[in-house]
Design a protein around this motif. Structure first.
Motif, PDB file in Angstrom:
ATOM      1  N   VAL A   1      29.618  64.961  41.282  1.00 27.76           N
ATOM      2  CA  VAL A   1      29.985  66.353  41.571  1.00 27.76           C
ATOM      3  C   VAL A   1      29.602  66.701  43.006  1.00 27.76           C
ATOM      4  O   VAL A   1      30.377  67.344  43.718  1.00 27.76           O
ATOM      5  N   ARG A   2      28.420  66.272  43.455  1.00 23.25           N
ATOM      6  CA  ARG A   2      28.011  66.547  44.833  1.00 23.25           C
ATOM      7  C   ARG A   2      28.956  65.883  45.825  1.00 23.25           C
ATOM      8  O   ARG A   2      29.405  66.509  46.790  1.00 23.25           O
ATOM      9  N   ILE A   3      29.271  64.606  45.587  1.00 21.38           N
ATOM     10  CA  ILE A   3      30.142  63.862  46.513  1.00 21.38           C
ATOM     11  C   ILE A   3      31.533  64.491  46.560  1.00 21.38           C
ATOM     12  O   ILE A   3      32.063  64.780  47.634  1.00 21.38           O
ATOM     13  N   HIS A   4      32.155  64.688  45.400  1.00 21.99           N
ATOM     14  CA  HIS A   4      33.518  65.212  45.364  1.00 21.99           C
ATOM     15  C   HIS A   4      33.577  66.682  45.787  1.00 21.99           C
ATOM     16  O   HIS A   4      34.578  67.128  46.360  1.00 21.99           O
ATOM     17  N   GLY A   5      32.545  67.425  45.508  1.00 21.67           N
ATOM     18  CA  GLY A   5      32.493  68.815  45.959  1.00 21.67           C
ATOM     19  C   GLY A   5      32.510  68.914  47.471  1.00 21.67           C
ATOM     20  O   GLY A   5      33.195  69.755  48.050  1.00 21.67           O
ATOM     21  N   ARG A   6      31.752  68.030  48.121  1.00 16.32           N
ATOM     22  CA  ARG A   6      31.748  68.025  49.589  1.00 16.32           C
ATOM     23  C   ARG A   6      33.053  67.498  50.153  1.00 16.32           C
ATOM     24  O   ARG A   6      33.553  68.008  51.150  1.00 16.32           O
ATOM     25  N   MET A   7      33.620  66.464  49.523  1.00 17.73           N
ATOM     26  CA  MET A   7      34.850  65.867  50.031  1.00 17.73           C
ATOM     27  C   MET A   7      36.018  66.841  49.992  1.00 17.73           C
ATOM     28  O   MET A   7      36.833  66.874  50.920  1.00 17.73           O
ATOM     29  N   PHE A   8      36.117  67.606  48.931  1.00 14.32           N
ATOM     30  CA  PHE A   8      37.275  68.476  48.729  1.00 14.32           C
ATOM     31  C   PHE A   8      36.941  69.960  48.827  1.00 14.32           C
ATOM     32  O   PHE A   8      37.753  70.799  48.452  1.00 14.32           O
ATOM     33  N   GLN A   9      35.755  70.300  49.335  1.00 14.91           N
ATOM     34  CA  GLN A   9      35.305  71.688  49.473  1.00 14.91           C
ATOM     35  C   GLN A   9      35.529  72.465  48.180  1.00 14.91           C
ATOM     36  O   GLN A   9      36.182  73.518  48.157  1.00 14.91           O
ATOM     37  N   MET A  10      34.963  71.940  47.087  1.00 14.38           N
ATOM     38  CA  MET A  10      35.096  72.574  45.778  1.00 14.38           C
ATOM     39  C   MET A  10      33.727  72.965  45.253  1.00 14.38           C
ATOM     40  O   MET A  10      32.716  72.329  45.573  1.00 14.38           O
TER      41      MET A  10
ATOM     42  N   ASP B   1      34.212  73.847  39.508  1.00 13.16           N
ATOM     43  CA  ASP B   1      35.610  73.433  39.653  1.00 13.16           C
ATOM     44  C   ASP B   1      35.753  71.914  39.586  1.00 13.16           C
ATOM     45  O   ASP B   1      36.743  71.402  39.055  1.00 13.16           O
ATOM     46  N   VAL B   2      34.777  71.206  40.137  1.00  8.56           N
ATOM     47  CA  VAL B   2      34.809  69.738  40.074  1.00  8.56           C
ATOM     48  C   VAL B   2      34.688  69.282  38.625  1.00  8.56           C
ATOM     49  O   VAL B   2      35.422  68.390  38.182  1.00  8.56           O
ATOM     50  N   ARG B   3      33.804  69.908  37.881  1.00 10.74           N
ATOM     51  CA  ARG B   3      33.647  69.549  36.464  1.00 10.74           C
ATOM     52  C   ARG B   3      34.927  69.826  35.675  1.00 10.74           C
ATOM     53  O   ARG B   3      35.315  69.054  34.807  1.00 10.74           O
ATOM     54  N   LYS B   4      35.590  70.936  35.985  1.00 13.71           N
ATOM     55  CA  LYS B   4      36.871  71.240  35.337  1.00 13.71           C
ATOM     56  C   LYS B   4      37.909  70.189  35.698  1.00 13.71           C
ATOM     57  O   LYS B   4      38.713  69.791  34.840  1.00 13.71           O
ATOM     58  N   ALA B   5      37.907  69.739  36.939  1.00 17.73           N
ATOM     59  CA  ALA B   5      38.858  68.711  37.368  1.00 17.73           C
ATOM     60  C   ALA B   5      38.593  67.398  36.629  1.00 17.73           C
ATOM     61  O   ALA B   5      39.538  66.697  36.242  1.00 17.73           O
ATOM     62  N   TYR B   6      37.319  67.047  36.434  1.00 18.34           N
ATOM     63  CA  TYR B   6      36.987  65.840  35.669  1.00 18.34           C
ATOM     64  C   TYR B   6      37.506  65.953  34.245  1.00 18.34           C
ATOM     65  O   TYR B   6      38.067  65.006  33.694  1.00 18.34           O
ATOM     66  N   PHE B   7      37.296  67.111  33.637  1.00 18.46           N
ATOM     67  CA  PHE B   7      37.746  67.311  32.258  1.00 18.46           C
ATOM     68  C   PHE B   7      39.264  67.205  32.170  1.00 18.46           C
ATOM     69  O   PHE B   7      39.800  66.573  31.261  1.00 18.46           O
ATOM     70  N   LYS B   8      39.970  67.833  33.117  1.00 12.79           N
ATOM     71  CA  LYS B   8      41.431  67.756  33.132  1.00 12.79           C
ATOM     72  C   LYS B   8      41.905  66.316  33.300  1.00 12.79           C
ATOM     73  O   LYS B   8      42.850  65.882  32.647  1.00 12.79           O
ATOM     74  N   TYR B   9      41.256  65.578  34.204  1.00 13.06           N
ATOM     75  CA  TYR B   9      41.618  64.182  34.434  1.00 13.06           C
ATOM     76  C   TYR B   9      41.473  63.373  33.147  1.00 13.06           C
ATOM     77  O   TYR B   9      42.394  62.642  32.757  1.00 13.06           O
ATOM     78  N   LEU B  10      40.334  63.499  32.490  1.00 16.37           N
ATOM     79  CA  LEU B  10      40.100  62.731  31.268  1.00 16.37           C
ATOM     80  C   LEU B  10      41.051  63.153  30.152  1.00 16.37           C
ATOM     81  O   LEU B  10      41.569  62.293  29.421  1.00 16.37           O
ATOM     82  N   ALA B  11      41.310  64.442  30.023  1.00 17.65           N
ATOM     83  CA  ALA B  11      42.224  64.923  28.986  1.00 17.65           C
ATOM     84  C   ALA B  11      43.649  64.428  29.240  1.00 17.65           C
ATOM     85  O   ALA B  11      44.316  63.940  28.316  1.00 17.65           O
ATOM     86  N   ASN B  12      44.115  64.533  30.471  1.00 21.42           N
ATOM     87  CA  ASN B  12      45.466  64.075  30.796  1.00 21.42           C
ATOM     88  C   ASN B  12      45.602  62.565  30.614  1.00 21.42           C
ATOM     89  O   ASN B  12      46.615  62.087  30.094  1.00 21.42           O
ATOM     90  N   TYR B  13      44.589  61.808  31.032  1.00 21.45           N
ATOM     91  CA  TYR B  13      44.641  60.357  30.900  1.00 21.45           C
ATOM     92  C   TYR B  13      44.689  59.950  29.423  1.00 21.45           C
ATOM     93  O   TYR B  13      45.411  59.035  29.044  1.00 21.45           O
TER      94      TYR B  13
END
Length: 79
Positions: free
Chosen positions: A36-45, A49-61
């Motif tokens: 979360v720290r790495i991706h939050g800094r990379m994408f300014q999130m 929001d990063v945790r929601k993106a992880y959940f969406k990724y896993l659900a869609n996959y």
């Protein structure tokens, strides 16, 4: 391509995709704070929001794996 070959391809595709899904889920659970720290800094999130993106990724996959791998394999096994 024969019925048996196609069944084997979809079977192995399902196994590989479910393995990747399980691995991704475990990595998100084990390394969540670090990722979360790495991706939050990379994408300014924000972390939430990063945790929601992880959940969406896993659900869609998961849904895509079920629809495009498991269901065709199951249909071929029942045919």
């Amino acid at each position: 391509m024969t019925h048996e070959t196609l069944t084997a391809v979809f079977g192995w595709m399902t196994v590989l995709n479910l393995g990747l899904l399980i691995f991704s889920t475990l990595m998100v659970l084990v390394l969540q704070d670090w990722a979360v720290r790495i991706h939050g800094r990379m994408f300014q999130m924000e972390p939430a929001d990063v945790r929601k993106a992880y959940f969406k990724y896993l659900a869609n996959y998961k849904v895509l794996t079920l629809v495009f791998c498991l269901m065709p394999w199951l249909a071929l096994k029942l045919a």
